[in-house]
Write a protein that holds these residues in place. Structure first.
Motif, PDB file in Angstrom:
ATOM      1  N   ALA A  23       0.876  -1.369   0.029  1.00  0.00           N
ATOM      2  CA  ALA A  23       0.135   0.001  -0.013  1.00  0.00           C
ATOM      3  C   ALA A  23       0.930   1.030   0.027  1.00  0.00           C
ATOM      4  O   ALA A  23       0.628   2.177  -0.844  1.00  0.00           O
ATOM      5  CB  ALA A  23      -0.853  -0.179   1.184  1.00  0.00           C
ATOM      6  N   SER A  24       1.937   1.183   0.904  1.00  0.00           N
ATOM      7  CA  SER A  24       2.607   2.400   0.915  1.00  0.00           C
ATOM      8  C   SER A  24       3.429   2.729   0.002  1.00  0.00           C
ATOM      9  O   SER A  24       3.862   4.041  -0.341  1.00  0.00           O
ATOM     10  CB  SER A  24       3.516   2.511   2.182  1.00  0.00           C
ATOM     11  N   ARG A  25       3.932   1.434  -0.777  1.00  0.00           N
ATOM     12  CA  ARG A  25       4.800   1.993  -1.962  1.00  0.00           C
ATOM     13  C   ARG A  25       4.147   2.845  -3.084  1.00  0.00           C
ATOM     14  O   ARG A  25       4.516   3.536  -3.853  1.00  0.00           O
ATOM     15  CB  ARG A  25       5.403   0.536  -2.729  1.00  0.00           C
ATOM     16  N   ARG A  26       2.923   2.421  -2.952  1.00  0.00           N
ATOM     17  CA  ARG A  26       1.912   3.137  -4.462  1.00  0.00           C
ATOM     18  C   ARG A  26       1.739   4.525  -3.685  1.00  0.00           C
ATOM     19  O   ARG A  26       1.263   5.266  -4.806  1.00  0.00           O
ATOM     20  CB  ARG A  26       0.714   2.280  -4.286  1.00  0.00           C
ATOM     21  N   LEU A  27       2.289   5.101  -2.801  1.00  0.00           N
ATOM     22  CA  LEU A  27       1.961   6.381  -2.429  1.00  0.00           C
ATOM     23  C   LEU A  27       3.206   7.448  -2.787  1.00  0.00           C
ATOM     24  O   LEU A  27       3.165   8.461  -2.596  1.00  0.00           O
ATOM     25  CB  LEU A  27       1.425   6.501  -0.854  1.00  0.00           C
ATOM     26  N   VAL A  28       4.330   6.508  -3.190  1.00  0.00           N
ATOM     27  CA  VAL A  28       5.373   7.363  -3.449  1.00  0.00           C
ATOM     28  C   VAL A  28       5.634   7.513  -4.649  1.00  0.00           C
ATOM     29  O   VAL A  28       5.483   6.692  -5.636  1.00  0.00           O
ATOM     30  CB  VAL A  28       6.800   6.614  -2.853  1.00  0.00           C
TER      31      VAL A  28
END
Length: 216
Positions: free
Chosen positions: A85-90
């Motif tokens: 999930a967090s990788r998609r936010l970078v």
């Protein structure tokens, strides 16, 4: 509940709900007749998560699909789920520091590698955030502000404190969908909140530092 009620409860138009079903983001309702399907609280929760990923996280439909696949894979550890999930936010930064062979790019990669090693962070060089930091440092050097990197350790210390608070908030969630929603909302809105607090603190610090220089 019928699709109309699901739409009213979530604020998502019926055509959009049907689109999510066609794209595999939302499970189809249970057929109660040839032309009617019923939906439950699980559909409502999933639909709210899709909205958070789309509207707050700014993810594409394809990226949302990847996150939802990770959620539904019960064998996947929570750490990897949150990483998905967090990788998609970078944001994407192309070739990381850019100018792969120039001096600024090389120095940026070396500084980031030393920082990660010194702080004992479990972050691999393939992580997009690593590339983002390399790009920022290289850009600073190219415009004549490479000395700003001297503040890197102070920034890292502050980031660790924020990360601990973030994870404490996230850890309160038990359900996997709630975990992901907390990460998305907390990261995106948290970034905006932290940026605003930083600006406010800068105004205060500037006032205390330079106020005596202002004319009466």
């Amino acid at each position: 509940m019928r699709i109309g009620e699901l739409s009213r409860r979530t604020g998502v138009p019926v055509p959009t709900i049907k689109y999510y079903v066609r794209e595999g983001l939302l499970p189809a309702g249970e057929l109660s007749s040839p032309n009617q399907a019923s939906y439950d609280e699980g559909h409502e929760r999933r639909l709210r998560l899709i909205r958070a990923l789309l509207e707050v996280g700014g993810l594409s439909v394809a990226a949302i699909g990847d996150v939802l696949v990770a959620i539904d894979d019960r064998e996947q550890p929570v750490h990897k789920l949150l990483g998905t999930a967090s990788r998609r936010l970078v944001p994407e930064y192309g070739d990381g520091a850019g100018g792969q062979g120039d001096a600024e790019a090389v120095l940026a990669r070396e500084k980031v590698a030393r920082l990660i090693e010194a702080r004992g962070w479990r972050v691999g060089p393939e992580n997009k955030a690593v590339g983002a930091l390399e790009a920022a440092l290289a850009s600073l050097a190219r415009v004549g502000h490479g000395s700003f990197a001297e503040l890197l350790d102070d920034y890292a210390e502050a980031a660790e404190q924020v990360a601990r608070v973030d994870l404490e908030y996230t850890a309160r969630r038990v359900d996997r969908e709630d975990l992901v929603e907390a990460v998305v909302v907390g990261t995106v809105v948290g970034d905006a909140m932290f940026a605003a607090l930083r600006r406010m603190a800068q105004v205060d610090a500037s006032s205390r530092t330079f106020a005596q220089e202002l004319p009466e």
